[in-house]
Scaffold this active site. Structure first.
Site, PDB file in Angstrom:
ATOM      1  N   TYR A 144       5.569 -10.809 -11.745  1.00 21.87           N
ATOM      2  CA  TYR A 144       4.623 -10.354 -10.717  1.00 21.87           C
ATOM      3  C   TYR A 144       4.207 -11.476  -9.768  1.00 21.87           C
ATOM      4  CZ  TYR A 144       2.999  -5.810 -12.665  1.00 21.87           C
ATOM      5  OH  TYR A 144       2.872  -4.515 -13.070  1.00 21.87           O
ATOM      6  N   GLU A 145       3.859 -11.096  -8.546  1.00 22.53           N
ATOM      7  CA  GLU A 145       3.241 -12.002  -7.558  1.00 22.53           C
ATOM      8  C   GLU A 145       4.075 -13.260  -7.299  1.00 22.53           C
ATOM      9  OE1 GLU A 145       0.915 -10.581  -6.166  1.00 22.53           O
ATOM     10  OE2 GLU A 145      -0.006  -9.255  -7.620  1.00 22.53           O
ATOM     11  N   GLY A 146       5.373 -13.105  -7.310  1.00 28.57           N
ATOM     12  CA  GLY A 146       6.273 -14.255  -7.176  1.00 28.57           C
ATOM     13  C   GLY A 146       6.577 -14.808  -8.554  1.00 28.57           C
TER      14      GLY A 146
END
Length: 603
Positions: free
Chosen positions: A409-411
Site C-alpha cells: 500500500y501507499e507505494g
C-alpha cells in the site's frame, strides 16, 4: 498552537538528522488532551463492540457488513475528524486524525482499508484541492457516511509508475464535459462507493489530471468481480471500467495536469496514516499472544515462563512502543507546521498540503518501519499460539494475512526507502537541510585523532543519546561519500539507497523512543518508566546492529582502498558502546511487565 510553540523554531522535515532535539519538544501519547483521550476511548468502544466482536464476519467476505460498520462509523462522526467544520466535519488537528486512524484500525485490515480509503484518498483530495463548489457539494455527504468515496489511480500498466496511466479524458465539442475511458484496478471500496477520484490523461499531457466522478452505472461505469485476495477479505476491491463516462468540466479536480501532484501528496498523508493504522494491530496481536502465553500450560508451566517466548513478547512490545513514539512525534510536527502556515496567512488547504509535504521523509520512514513491524508481530503471534495460530479459529492467521498488504500500500516499501533518502538529498541541494556542513565535519573527524577520554554517562540516557549522535554521523559519512561519488546518478544505485534508508529509519525510530521516554521519566519519575527505559535501550541496541550491518554493506560496495579502510574504522568508532546493555535482562524485564499486565499497557 501556543505562542511559546510559535516562537520556537519548528524542526523542518529531515532536520532531525542534523539538529539536536530536546525531549520537551517531542509530542507523545502521554500528552493527549482530555478531549483526545475521550475520543480514543469512544473509538475503542465502537471497535470492540462492532468490529472485534464480529471479526470472523470479515473473514467470510461479508462486504455488506463492512459497509454497515462504515455507516455506523459515519453516524458516530468518526469519518469526519479531519473534515473542516464548514463542510460538516469536526475540523480536528492532525494528531486527532492520527489517533482515530490508529485505534479504529486494529482488528481487521478489511475495515481499516475501507476506512482509510474513504477518509483519506476518497475524501481528502476534494477537501485539499477542490473548489468551494465541489467541497460544498460532496464533502458533507462523505463526512457523514451518506456517501462513500474511492480512488482510481492504479492501472494494469501503471502501478508504482503512477503517472504512466493510459486512461483518457476527451473534452466534448461544446466544452461542457470530458469523456473518460479506461481501466482501473485494485480499487478499494469500489463495490459500495458513490464517488470516485479518477486520474486520466488529457490529450498528450505530460501529467495526468484528477476528476470527481459520481458512480452511475448508466454513465459508462462498470465493475469487475471482487478480487480474490490473500487478506483483507471483506474489503471491496474491484476493477473499475470507464467507457466514455461523461464528467462535467466543473468536476475537474484542481488544474489540468495537476493529477500527479494530487496523487503524490495524497500518498504522503496516506503513508503516515498507514503507519498509524498498523499500531493498534500490533497492540491487539500482542495482547492476544500474551493472554494465550499466560494461560497455555506446557511442561506444567505457562509458556510465558519460557525465555524463548519472553524474547518474542519483548520484541513485539518494544516495536509497538517505538512505533507509537515515532508516529505521534511526526504527527505533531505536521500539526504544528500546519498551524504555523495558517498563522502566516495560508488557507487551511494550502497549510495542510505544505505541512504534510514538509515531512514527506518522515512519512516514508514510518510507512516502511511500522508496516514491517506489524508483519513481524503477527508472525510471532502465530508462533506463540503454535498450531492454534495457524488455525482460522483464532484471529492470528487473519492478522498475518491482513498485515501483508501494508508493505505494498501507499507505494511499496522499496520505493519508500529510496524516496526517503532521495527526498533528503534533494532537500539538502535546495538548502532546506544542511547535510553538507555536518557531512564535511564528519569527514574531518575521521581524519583526526579520536578522543580517549572516558565520557560521563551518569545521567539517564547519556550514553544512548551520545550513540544517537554518532549513528547520525554514520549516515552522514555513508550518504555524503555516496553523493560525492555518484552525484545525480545516485538514484540509479538502488541497493545503496536502500542500505542508507535502513540507517535513516533506525535513527529516527530509536531517537523517537528515547526522547519520549526521557520526557516521561522527567515528569513521572524514572521508576514509573522502568520498562519504557528498558524498551528504549533494547531497541537502540538492535538499531546499532542494523546500522552496523547496512553501513558496512554500503561502504564495502562503493568505497575502495584507503577510503574504505578509513570509513570502516569510522563505522566501528561511531557504533561502539562503552557500556553494553544486558540484552537478555532487558528482554526479560519487558516481557515480565507485559505478562503481569496481561497485555500492552504503555499507550
Amino acid at each position: 498552537m501556543s505562542t511559546e510553540t510559535m516562537s520556537k523554531e519548528i524542526l523542518r522535515g529531515g532536520q532531525f538528522l542534523v539538529k539536536e532535539v530536546d525531549c520537551e519538544d517531542v509530542f507523545t501519547l502521554e500528552d493527549l488532551s482530555e478531549e483526545q483521550q475521550m475520543m480514543r476511548e469512544s473509538t475503542k468502544e465502537f471497535v470492540d463492540r462492532k468490529i472485534w466482536a464480529n471479526w470472523e464476519r470479515f473473514e467470510q467476505k461479508d462486504y455488506a457488513f463492512t459497509e454497515e460498520c462504515m455507516r455506523e462509523a459515519g453516524e458516530l462522526g468518526l469519518l469526519s475528524i479531519a473534515v473542516p467544520e464548514a463542510y460538516g466535519g469536526m475540523g480536528m488537528g492532525f494528531v486527532s486524525t492520527m489517533l482515530v486512524c490508529d485505534y479504529i484500525s486494529g482488528v481487521t485490515g478489511s475495515f481499516s482499508t475501507a476506512f482509510g480509503a474513504h477518509t483519506g484518498i476518497g475524501t481528502m483530495p476534494i477537501t485539499l484541492y477542490g473548489t468551494e463548489e465541489q467541497k460544498q457539494k460532496y464533502v458533507p455527504k462523505l463526512a457523514t457516511g451518506e456517501w462513500f468515496g474511492a480512488y482510481c489511480l492504479t492501472e494494469p500498466g501503471a502501478g508504482s509508475d503512477a503517472n504512466s496511466g493510459k486512461t483518457k479524458a476527451v473534452l466534448s465539442e461544446d466544452g461542457k464535459y470530458y469523456s473518460i475511458s479506461g481501466q482501473k484496478m485494485w480499487i478499494s471500496n469500489a463495490g459500495f462507493c458513490n464517488l470516485f477520484i479518477v486520474f486520466a490523461r488529457i490529450e498528450d499531457d505530460k501529467n495526468i489530471t484528477g476528476f470527481i466522478v459520481e458512480n452511475d452505472p448508466e454513465n459508462g461505469i462498470s465493475l469487475g468481480d471482487e478480487e480474490k485476495k490473500l487478506g483483507i477479505h471483506s474489503s471491496s476491491t474491484r476493477q473499475v471500467f470507464f467507457n466514455e463516462t461523461k464528467v462535467p468540466v466543473e468536476n475537474m479536480l484542481s488544474e489540468r495536469g495537476n493529477g500527479f501532484k494530487i496523487a503524490m501528496n495524497a500518498l504522503n498523508v496516506g503513508r503516515i496514516k498507514l503507519a498509524a493504522a498498523c499500531l493498534e494491530a500490533q497492540r491487539r496481536v500482542l495482547n492476544e499472544a500474551t493472554k494465550y502465553a499466560n494461560e497455555r500450560i506446557q511442561f506444567k508451566t505457562p509458556i510465558m515462563n519460557f525465555g524463548a517466548i519472553k524474547a518474542k513478547i519483548a520484541d513485539m512490545a518494544t516495536n509497538a512502543y517505538v512505533d507509537e513514539s515515532a508516529c505521534y512525534r511526526a504527527a505533531k510536527n505536521i500539526e504544528d507546521r500546519i498551524a504555523l502556515r495558517e498563522a502566516e496567512g495560508n488557507s487551511h488547504q494550502e497549510a495542510e498540503l505544505k505541512g504534510v509535504e514538509e515531512y514527506a521523509i518522515e512519512c516514508s520512514i514510518l510507512k516502511v518501519a511500522v508496516s514491517e513491524h506489524v508483519q513481524q508481530t503477527s508472525d510471532e503471534g502465530i508462533q506463540i499460539f503454535g498450531g492454534m495460530g495457524f488455525s482460522a479459529e483464532t484471529p492470528m492467521e487473519s492478522a498475518w494475512r491482513d498485515a501483508r498488504i501494508s508493505r505494498i500500500y501507499e507505494g511499496t516499501n522499496e520505493i519508500n526507502r529510496m524516496l526517503a533518502v532521495g527526498m533528503l538529498v534533494k532537500k539538502a541541494m535546495k538548502g532546506h537541510v544542511d547535510l553538507l556542513g555536518p557531512a564535511t565535519a564528519v569527514g574531518e573527524e575521521l581524519m583526526g585523532i579520536p578522543s580517549f577520554d572516558t565520557p560521563d554517562y551518569s545521567e539517564l540516557f547519556a550514553e544512548e543519546k551520545d550513540m544517537i549522535k554518532r549513528l547520525k554521523k554514520v549516515f552522514l559519512m555513508v550518504a555524503g561519500s555516496a553523493v560525492q561519488k555518484f552525484g545525480p546518478q545516485l538514484e540509479e544505485h538502488q541497493q545503496l539507497l536502500m542500505a542508507a534508508a535502513d540507517i535513516l529509519i533506525q535513527i529516527y525510530l530509536a531517537e523517537s523512543a528515547i526522547l519520549r521516554t526521557e520526557k516521561n521519566a522527567k515528569r513521572f519519575g524514572e521508576a514509573a518508566q522502568a520498562t519504557q527505559i528498558a524498551m528504549s535501550r533494547y531497541y537502540l541496541y538492535k538499531a546499532v546492529d542494523i546500522i552496523n550491518d547496512k553501513g558496512k554493506e554500503a561502504i564495502i560496495s562503493f568505497a575502495e582502498g584507503d577510503e574504505q579502510r578509513m570509513m570502516l574504522m569510522g563505522l566501528k568508532r561511531f557504533t561502539k558502546y562503552v557500556n553494553f546493555p544486558n540484552v537478555i535482562a532487558l528482554r526479560t524485564q519487558i516481557a515480565d511487565k507485559v505478562a503481569n499486565d496481561n497485555g500492552y499497557t504503555f499507550d
